[in-house]
Design an enzyme around this catalytic site. Structure first.
Site, mmCIF file in Angstrom:
data_model
loop_
_atom_site.group_PDB
_atom_site.id
_atom_site.type_symbol
_atom_site.label_atom_id
_atom_site.label_comp_id
_atom_site.label_asym_id
_atom_site.label_seq_id
_atom_site.Cartn_x
_atom_site.Cartn_y
_atom_site.Cartn_z
ATOM 1 C CB CYS A 164 -9.485 -22.685 16.960
ATOM 2 S SG CYS A 164 -8.636 -21.499 18.015
ATOM 3 C CG ASP B 53 -5.345 6.202 -2.550
ATOM 4 O OD1 ASP B 53 -4.210 5.859 -2.165
ATOM 5 O OD2 ASP B 53 -6.383 5.858 -1.963
ATOM 6 C CB CYS C 66 -9.010 -22.317 21.943
ATOM 7 S SG CYS C 66 -9.499 -20.619 21.589
ATOM 8 C CB CYS D 98 -13.055 -20.977 20.555
ATOM 9 S SG CYS D 98 -12.257 -21.069 18.946
ATOM 10 C CG ASP E 247 -2.125 0.951 1.002
ATOM 11 O OD1 ASP E 247 -2.179 1.639 -0.039
ATOM 12 O OD2 ASP E 247 -2.987 1.021 1.905
HETATM 13 N N1 GUN Z 1 -6.208 1.697 3.385
HETATM 14 C C1 GUN Z 1 -7.446 1.896 3.885
HETATM 15 N N2 GUN Z 1 -8.118 2.785 3.131
HETATM 16 C C2 GUN Z 1 -7.298 3.136 2.130
HETATM 17 C C3 GUN Z 1 -7.451 4.025 1.008
HETATM 18 O O1 GUN Z 1 -8.485 4.658 0.795
HETATM 19 N N3 GUN Z 1 -6.376 4.121 0.162
HETATM 20 C C4 GUN Z 1 -5.214 3.411 0.375
HETATM 21 N N4 GUN Z 1 -4.209 3.543 -0.497
HETATM 22 N N5 GUN Z 1 -5.061 2.586 1.414
HETATM 23 C C5 GUN Z 1 -6.101 2.451 2.270
HETATM 24 ZN ZN ZN Z 2 -10.113 -20.438 19.381
#
Ligand code: GUN
Ligand code: ZN
Length: 638
Positions: A276, A126, A279, A274, A91
């Site tokens: 799992c 963005d 747990c 739970c 990201d």
């Molecule tokens: N992570 C959560 N929301 C957004 C977003 O609107 N843009 C980007 N690039 N990362 C995000």
């Molecule tokens: Zn669990």
């Protein structure tokens, strides 16, 4: 395009997304991983081995602004930095803009870094828009995001995720979706984290409603920050393929246990419900007593496991055609979520182009179940079918078996047709259509409290006697008249009156001996249409040949490219890239006449893709062939 659709339930898709680190089966959850391994509660490699996590997302921005991390990433790559040998999406930092007000990096710098470190899917920087931002500012931000997307596309040869912003404005969302579709391999719906954090699910749904129709169906759809597992089914209904979650860690930090039904404070868990594997090692009530760091780590792990499991349930539900049921069950976890589901149902047209013609079952879960797109479509089709027909007389609902039908006259004393309708949980339906999806396979509360199952043929006869005008012959056996009527009428409902009149002439009904259900339509000893439990007449190859003569060119057709004709003729599936044209009225699950460019029938198929998707999804199967010129038609199943 690198996205292939393998199976679906409406807009929801089971897909395969090709990345440099191998294919990713979708829907998939990409856990948010901190680029600094020291700050990551669950090592990504352990996520892969013990939870079956196939891909992760990490922050290119944090990597960029932290020199020691950046050095490792530039030298050894992002996979080595975070220690994960699978698809890694990165990201761009827009979220930090949301959290801290600004980011120092330029759009260029962050694309370059993502290229350098070998990100499998890089994200454009963005401009994050808050849901309550005014329209002018939202529009400006959107323009900037799309301009950056254009530049990023030019600067990147690998996969690119383009965020879709546009705030709370439907027109801007639609424009953003269209613009992003031009550049993105992944279309990442953004700016929605505040909506999710504040449980503003109807607004989230309105964003999805505005965005989804203009997204390129050939790209993977990501919803930024879909953190809570209780929201996955709702998001998947809109065709979201990729979720990312930092919520598993955030919730752990504040001692919250995630479940698909909602959130529970760890301190309140006294019972080990739970079982799992985590747990089994250490039950949640004990985790609560651990020192802070260990407790947070274990809880993050547990939250992630629960999230991964829920994505698995979503995938299974897509295969089973039960995603609406799952979303409805999840919506009972919180009224805000249920309000979101209602909002989704208020926009049936978003779903109808890809809504399957039928499913194996229709199970009522909550009162909103009756508002599913399947019901909206059915109601519309019944309305069209009933228009111009004489007013129907009302009967209680009964099974369409001879012992009942024999008592129900189809014409009055003057030979004019008598129409009959019946009240069902899905509204009033002509008797002859009560076996059709969704009302036929409908399973709801009513089935068990109403007298439907116990109603005797005698009680139907009494209701008839009370309803008919005088002079109608109640003494004779009307069974065969009903056979003819139902054959003609289900064909009319599906193909229109003109086709039905000719296709039904001389036809014979074949009913199941056990249930009375109409299961095939024969002519001259051969089945021309077969009806399974969805009550929809589907042509055999022979029936398709007749339809070819009765329907105008184009109708019910999918035109096959000459190169694929020899394969389709032998029964091989038709791939999207070999579709020349398709009747836009067809939907996934429809039976279609597969023809060559000269309009010669070569096979009968069932659509996997909606017609508008065939042109955009250049990979994978578009139509599965069920009968072809070289195979004799198989007899109907009981
Ligand atoms: N992570 C959560 N929301 C957004 C977003 O609107 N843009 C980007 N690039 N990362 C995000
Ligand atoms: Zn669990």
């Amino acid at each position: 395009m690198l996205f292939e659709l393998l199976d679906r339930d409406g807009l929801a898709r089971l897909g395969r997304f090709a990345t440099p680190h191998g294919p990713l089966e979708t829907p998939a959850l990409l856990p948010v991983v901190h680029p600094d391994p020291e700050r990551q509660p669950v090592p990504p490699e352990e996520m892969r081995v013990r939870l079956g996590v196939r891909a992760v997302i990490t922050s290119a921005y944090i990597t960029w602004r932290t020199p020691p991390l950046r050095e490792v990433a530039e030298r050894e790559g992002i996979h080595r930095l975070i220690r994960f040998d699978g698809p890694v999406m990165t990201d761009s930092g827009a979220f930090q803009q949301h959290a801290y007000g600004s980011v120092e990096v330029t759009p260029d710098e962050i694309v370059t870094l993502q290229n350098q470190v070998g990100s499998d899917v890089a994200t454009v920087l963005d401009v994050f828009t808050e849901p309550d931002e005014p329209p002018e500012a939202t529009e400006r931000a959107l323009g900037a995001t799309l301009a950056r997307a254009r530049e990023a596309r030019a600067a990147r040869s690998g996969l690119l995720a383009v965020p879709v912003q546009g705030g709370s404005y439907g027109d801007l969302r639609a424009r953003a979706a269209l613009g992003a579709s031009e550049f993105g391999d992944v279309l990442a719906i953004g700016g929605v984290v505040p909506l999710m954090e504040q449980y503003r699910f109807p607004e989230l749904v309105r964003v999805l409603v505005a965005t989804r129709p203009t997204l390129n169906p050939g790209a993977a759809v990501h919803l930024f920050g879909t953190g809570h597992p209780m929201t996955f089914a709702l998001a998947a209904l809109f065709g979201v393929d990729l979720f990312d979650s930092s919520a598993y860690h955030k919730f752990a930090r504040r001692g919250s246990v995630m479940t698909p039904e909602g959130t529970v404070p760890l301190d309140e868990i006294r019972e080990s419900t739970c079982r799992c594997f985590l747990c089994a090692e250490r039950p949640l009530p004990e985790v609560a007593t651990l020192p802070r760091e260990e407790r947070e780590r274990r809880l993050a792990y547990h939250n992630l496991l629960v999230s991964v499991q829920e994505v698995g349930r979503v995938r299974q539900a897509i295969r089973d055609g039960t995603l609406w049921e799952l979303a409805e069950r999840r919506s009972t976890g919180h009224p805000a979520l249920r309000a979101g589901l209602r909002e989704a149902m208020a926009h049936p047209d978003v779903f109808l182009r890809t809504e399957p013609e039928s499913r194996r079952a229709f199970r009522e879960v909550i009162s909103e179940s009756m508002g599913r797109p399947a019901v909206v479509r059915f109601r519309r089709s019944v309305e069209a079918y009933c228009s111009g027909r004489p007013r129907a007389l009302r009967l209680p609902r009964f099974p369409l078996r001879p012992e009942y039908l024999q008592h129900v006259p189809t014409v009055d004393a003057e030979g004019r047709p008598l129409e009959w309708e019946t009240s069902t949980p899905l509204g009033v339906v002509p008797v002859e259509l009560t076996e059709a999806y969704p009302v036929g396979p409908y399973l709801g509360v009513d089935e068990f409290v109403g007298p439907t199952q116990r109603r005797s043929p005698g009680s139907v006869a009494a209701a008839v006697a009370a309803a008919v005008p005088s002079g109608v012959d109640l003494g004779r056996d009307w069974t065969f008249d009903w056979d003819a009527r139902q054959v003609a009428r289900v064909l009319e409902w599906r193909y229109g009156r003109l086709v039905a009149e000719r296709a039904a002439a001389g036809a014979r009904a074949d009913r199941s001996r056990r249930t009375g259900r109409l299961r095939a339509i024969y002519r001259e000893g051969e089945p021309e249409f077969v009806l399974s439990t969805d009550g929809i007449p589907r042509p055999t190859f022979r029936g398709a040949t007749r339809l070819m003569a009765l329907l105008p060119v184009g109708r019910e057709r999918v035109v096959v490219h000459p190169d694929a004709v020899p394969f389709v003729r032998e029964g091989r599936s038709l791939f999207a890239s070999f579709v020349l044209q398709s009747d836009p009225a067809l939907v996934p699950g429809s039976s279609a006449l597969l023809v060559d460019p000269n309009d010669t029938l070569i096979a009968v198929g069932r659509l996997l893709l909606a017609p508008h998707e065939m042109a955009r999804l250049r990979r994978g199967v578009a139509v599965r062939v069920v009968a072809h010129a070289r195979s004799p038609d198989s007899p109907p199943e009981e």
